[in-house]
Design a protein around this motif. Structure first.
Motif, PDB file in Angstrom:
ATOM      1  N   ILE A  41      25.202  56.108  43.557  1.00  0.00           N
ATOM      2  CA  ILE A  41      25.055  54.608  43.625  1.00  0.00           C
ATOM      3  C   ILE A  41      26.417  53.936  43.036  1.00  0.00           C
ATOM      4  CG2 ILE A  41      23.776  52.722  42.649  1.00  0.00           C
ATOM      5  CD1 ILE A  41      21.402  54.237  42.384  1.00  0.00           C
ATOM      6  N   THR A  42      27.137  53.186  43.720  1.00  0.00           N
ATOM      7  CA  THR A  42      28.272  52.571  43.222  1.00  0.00           C
ATOM      8  C   THR A  42      27.897  51.373  42.666  1.00  0.00           C
ATOM      9  OG1 THR A  42      29.393  53.499  44.972  1.00  0.00           O
ATOM     10  CG2 THR A  42      30.361  51.453  43.917  1.00  0.00           C
ATOM     11  N   LEU A  43      28.305  50.996  41.365  1.00  0.00           N
ATOM     12  CA  LEU A  43      28.008  49.792  40.393  1.00  0.00           C
ATOM     13  C   LEU A  43      29.330  48.878  40.420  1.00  0.00           C
ATOM     14  CD1 LEU A  43      26.206  51.220  37.428  1.00  0.00           C
ATOM     15  CD2 LEU A  43      25.190  50.596  39.495  1.00  0.00           C
ATOM     16  N   LEU A  44      29.287  47.739  40.982  1.00  0.00           N
ATOM     17  CA  LEU A  44      30.222  46.810  40.975  1.00  0.00           C
ATOM     18  C   LEU A  44      30.021  45.692  39.995  1.00  0.00           C
ATOM     19  CD1 LEU A  44      30.855  46.893  45.029  1.00  0.00           C
ATOM     20  CD2 LEU A  44      32.038  47.825  43.098  1.00  0.00           C
ATOM     21  N   ASP A  45      30.736  45.303  39.176  1.00  0.00           N
ATOM     22  CA  ASP A  45      30.449  44.317  38.128  1.00  0.00           C
ATOM     23  C   ASP A  45      31.294  43.239  38.460  1.00  0.00           C
ATOM     24  OD1 ASP A  45      33.085  45.024  37.384  1.00  0.00           O
ATOM     25  OD2 ASP A  45      32.278  46.009  35.563  1.00  0.00           O
ATOM     26  N   GLY A  46      31.268  42.133  37.526  1.00  0.00           N
ATOM     27  CA  GLY A  46      32.179  41.054  38.103  1.00  0.00           C
ATOM     28  C   GLY A  46      33.419  41.193  38.323  1.00  0.00           C
ATOM     29  N   ARG A  47      34.101  41.984  37.281  1.00  0.00           N
ATOM     30  CA  ARG A  47      35.550  42.055  37.283  1.00  0.00           C
ATOM     31  C   ARG A  47      35.902  42.932  38.504  1.00  0.00           C
ATOM     32  NH1 ARG A  47      37.800  40.531  32.513  1.00  0.00           N
ATOM     33  NH2 ARG A  47      36.158  40.088  30.781  1.00  0.00           N
ATOM     34  N   GLN A  48      35.398  43.863  38.943  1.00  0.00           N
ATOM     35  CA  GLN A  48      35.445  44.781  40.005  1.00  0.00           C
ATOM     36  C   GLN A  48      35.512  44.084  41.351  1.00  0.00           C
ATOM     37  OE1 GLN A  48      32.622  47.586  38.842  1.00  0.00           O
ATOM     38  NE2 GLN A  48      34.301  49.379  38.775  1.00  0.00           N
ATOM     39  N   PHE A  49      34.092  43.257  41.432  1.00  0.00           N
ATOM     40  CA  PHE A  49      34.086  42.237  42.614  1.00  0.00           C
ATOM     41  C   PHE A  49      35.072  41.371  42.893  1.00  0.00           C
ATOM     42  CE2 PHE A  49      31.198  39.455  45.250  1.00  0.00           C
ATOM     43  CZ  PHE A  49      31.679  39.990  46.243  1.00  0.00           C
ATOM     44  N   LEU A  50      35.607  40.826  41.456  1.00  0.00           N
ATOM     45  CA  LEU A  50      36.720  39.561  41.712  1.00  0.00           C
ATOM     46  C   LEU A  50      37.995  40.316  42.055  1.00  0.00           C
ATOM     47  CD1 LEU A  50      38.067  37.075  40.560  1.00  0.00           C
ATOM     48  CD2 LEU A  50      38.174  37.935  38.259  1.00  0.00           C
ATOM     49  N   ALA A  51      38.409  41.557  41.510  1.00  0.00           N
ATOM     50  CA  ALA A  51      39.583  42.241  41.955  1.00  0.00           C
ATOM     51  C   ALA A  51      39.594  42.575  43.410  1.00  0.00           C
ATOM     52  CB  ALA A  51      39.669  43.502  41.375  1.00  0.00           C
ATOM     53  N   MET A  52      38.323  42.794  44.057  1.00  0.00           N
ATOM     54  CA  MET A  52      38.240  43.229  45.362  1.00  0.00           C
ATOM     55  C   MET A  52      38.403  41.980  46.231  1.00  0.00           C
ATOM     56  SD  MET A  52      34.659  45.637  45.083  1.00  0.00           S
ATOM     57  CE  MET A  52      34.640  45.599  46.677  1.00  0.00           C
ATOM     58  N   LEU A  53      38.075  40.753  45.701  1.00  0.00           N
ATOM     59  CA  LEU A  53      38.174  39.537  46.426  1.00  0.00           C
ATOM     60  C   LEU A  53      39.538  38.905  46.439  1.00  0.00           C
ATOM     61  CD1 LEU A  53      34.972  37.515  45.202  1.00  0.00           C
ATOM     62  CD2 LEU A  53      35.328  38.279  47.598  1.00  0.00           C
ATOM     63  N   GLN A  54      40.215  39.189  45.405  1.00  0.00           N
ATOM     64  CA  GLN A  54      41.566  38.962  45.216  1.00  0.00           C
ATOM     65  C   GLN A  54      42.384  39.751  46.152  1.00  0.00           C
ATOM     66  OE1 GLN A  54      41.817  38.819  40.866  1.00  0.00           O
ATOM     67  NE2 GLN A  54      41.511  37.024  40.832  1.00  0.00           N
ATOM     68  N   ARG A  55      42.146  41.117  46.311  1.00  0.00           N
ATOM     69  CA  ARG A  55      43.119  41.937  47.049  1.00  0.00           C
ATOM     70  C   ARG A  55      42.868  41.547  48.754  1.00  0.00           C
ATOM     71  NH1 ARG A  55      41.324  46.036  43.430  1.00  0.00           N
ATOM     72  NH2 ARG A  55      39.654  46.648  44.633  1.00  0.00           N
ATOM     73  N   GLU A  59      23.742  53.577  30.119  1.00  0.00           N
ATOM     74  CA  GLU A  59      22.736  54.333  30.831  1.00  0.00           C
ATOM     75  C   GLU A  59      22.547  54.124  32.179  1.00  0.00           C
ATOM     76  OE1 GLU A  59      17.789  55.477  30.105  1.00  0.00           O
ATOM     77  OE2 GLU A  59      18.703  53.530  28.960  1.00  0.00           O
ATOM     78  N   ALA A  60      22.571  52.742  32.580  1.00  0.00           N
ATOM     79  CA  ALA A  60      22.651  52.406  34.069  1.00  0.00           C
ATOM     80  C   ALA A  60      23.738  53.113  34.749  1.00  0.00           C
ATOM     81  CB  ALA A  60      22.661  50.994  34.380  1.00  0.00           C
ATOM     82  N   ARG A  61      25.004  53.257  34.180  1.00  0.00           N
ATOM     83  CA  ARG A  61      26.132  53.425  35.026  1.00  0.00           C
ATOM     84  C   ARG A  61      26.086  55.258  34.833  1.00  0.00           C
ATOM     85  NH1 ARG A  61      30.445  50.637  35.461  1.00  0.00           N
ATOM     86  NH2 ARG A  61      30.285  48.535  34.370  1.00  0.00           N
ATOM     87  N   ALA A  62      25.324  55.778  34.008  1.00  0.00           N
ATOM     88  CA  ALA A  62      25.022  57.339  33.918  1.00  0.00           C
ATOM     89  C   ALA A  62      24.144  57.607  35.066  1.00  0.00           C
ATOM     90  CB  ALA A  62      24.564  57.785  32.656  1.00  0.00           C
ATOM     91  N   PHE A  63      23.092  57.026  35.355  1.00  0.00           N
ATOM     92  CA  PHE A  63      21.955  57.337  36.152  1.00  0.00           C
ATOM     93  C   PHE A  63      22.531  57.044  37.591  1.00  0.00           C
ATOM     94  CE2 PHE A  63      18.649  56.103  39.225  1.00  0.00           C
ATOM     95  CZ  PHE A  63      17.836  56.922  38.916  1.00  0.00           C
ATOM     96  N   ALA A  64      23.611  55.930  37.715  1.00  0.00           N
ATOM     97  CA  ALA A  64      24.134  55.546  39.074  1.00  0.00           C
ATOM     98  C   ALA A  64      25.165  56.744  39.313  1.00  0.00           C
ATOM     99  CB  ALA A  64      24.857  54.195  39.071  1.00  0.00           C
TER     100      ALA A  64
END
Length: 323
Positions: free
Chosen positions: A249-263, A239-244
């Motif tokens: 609104i861009t939702l960044l979860d732990g896995r996405q943020f981790l990948a951004m840091l590693q890149r 529901e949160a993803r659909a509303f965003a």
């Protein structure tokens, strides 16, 4: 910004929050007043025996309770001096992560930093908890690191990440943040106009529901900002993803943020990790004064309390641990 809750300020709760000598003094006052002074005074005259007989049982119970609390808090303090929590004020020396978050200038960028050794921390009057955390700090980014990170350090990491990407970013001051933790300025024609607002929730593995995303959308409308980022180390509900998706609104979860840091470039990524995990990076900071909090007990269970209590009375709920 982490939300905090207040506790009822009853005498028993106050004793459980305060240092050991508070309960010790209170127990001593009960002993002297009821068991030493009252039997020898003639203030109550004929009624002295009756009053003493009624007060004595209650006083015995109170004396036992406050003596037990004083002993427990004293032993807890001894344990803290050997590696547990401490009630001391935070060191005044500038911590190694100071440039990572609040109070930084607008045009500041993350600079290469050397990882301090435990000896260097000790020389800088760092706490025992900071020294232990520095020895065991991680050597690479992982989901566990992001989910174990305390709320303020997570916000500071998000701020530093955007600055490392060359984006002008500003954090909000301590205290109620109005639903905004970081503001991004990406309009070259108008450098003073905020173009993106960022909300951070360091909730560990807990999922973020649509309520928090709706709140961010309300803040965006109030501030006239068309774009919002929500960053959390956990996940988001469907529901949160659909509303965003329907509300810019861009939702960044732990896995996405981790990948951004590693890149990021290897050196920049290492510098962010060293700064974000310097000292005590997992114990929550006080939302009001920024001091590291301490684990405490009350009649309602365990919680985080400000280390400078009673000067600061802010509290935080503890994350639920999985079994």
């Amino acid at each position: 910004m982490a939300r905090y809750r207040r506790k009822d300020e009853g005498l028993l709760t106050l004793a459980l929050q305060a240092p050991w000598y508070f309960s010790a003094v209170f127990a001593l006052a009960i002993f002297i007043g009821v068991f030493v002074w009252l039997p020898r005074t003639n203030v109550f005259g004929f009624y002295r025996a009756g009053i003493y007989g009624g007060i004595r049982p209650v006083a015995l119970i109170a004396l036992f309770i406050f003596s037990a609390i004083a002993l427990y808090k004293f032993l807890q303090q001894l344990a803290s001096e050997r590696g547990g929590y401490t009630y001391a004020f935070e060191p005044k020396a500038r911590p190694p992560w100071a440039d990572l978050g609040r109070g930084a200038t607008d045009d500041q960028r993350v600079e290469p930093t050397s990882q301090p050794t435990p000896g260097a921390l000790a020389d800088g009057h760092a706490s025992a908890a900071e020294a232990r955390s520095a020895i065991a700090r991680p050597t690479e980014w992982s989901l566990t690191v992001l989910r174990d990170m305390e709320w303020k350090r997570f916000e500071d990491l998000c701020l530093a990440f955007y600055r490392a990407k060359g984006i002008r970013a500003e954090s909000t001051p301590l205290g109620p943040d109005g639903g905004v933790d970081v503001r991004l300025y990406r309009d070259n024609a108008d450098p003073q106009r905020c173009t993106v607002i960022v909300q951070c929730k360091a909730w560990g593995e807990r999922s973020v529901g649509v309520k928090r995303i709706r709140e961010l959308r309300g803040v965006m409308a109030h501030e006239g900002v068309d774009k919002g980022f929500f960053m959390a180390p956990g996940r988001y509900t469907e529901e949160a993803r659909a509303f965003a998706a329907a509300n810019h609104i861009t939702l960044l979860d732990g896995r996405q943020f981790l990948a951004m840091l590693q890149r990021l470039p290897a050196e920049v990524s290492r510098n962010l990790l060293a700064a974000a995990t310097a000292g005590d990076w997992s114990t929550p900071s006080c939302p009001s004064c920024g001091t590291k909090m301490v684990a405490r007990e009350s009649v309602r269970g365990a919680y985080w309390g400000c280390a400078v209590f009673p000067k600061c009375r802010q509290t935080l709920g503890m994350r639920e641990c999985k079994t």
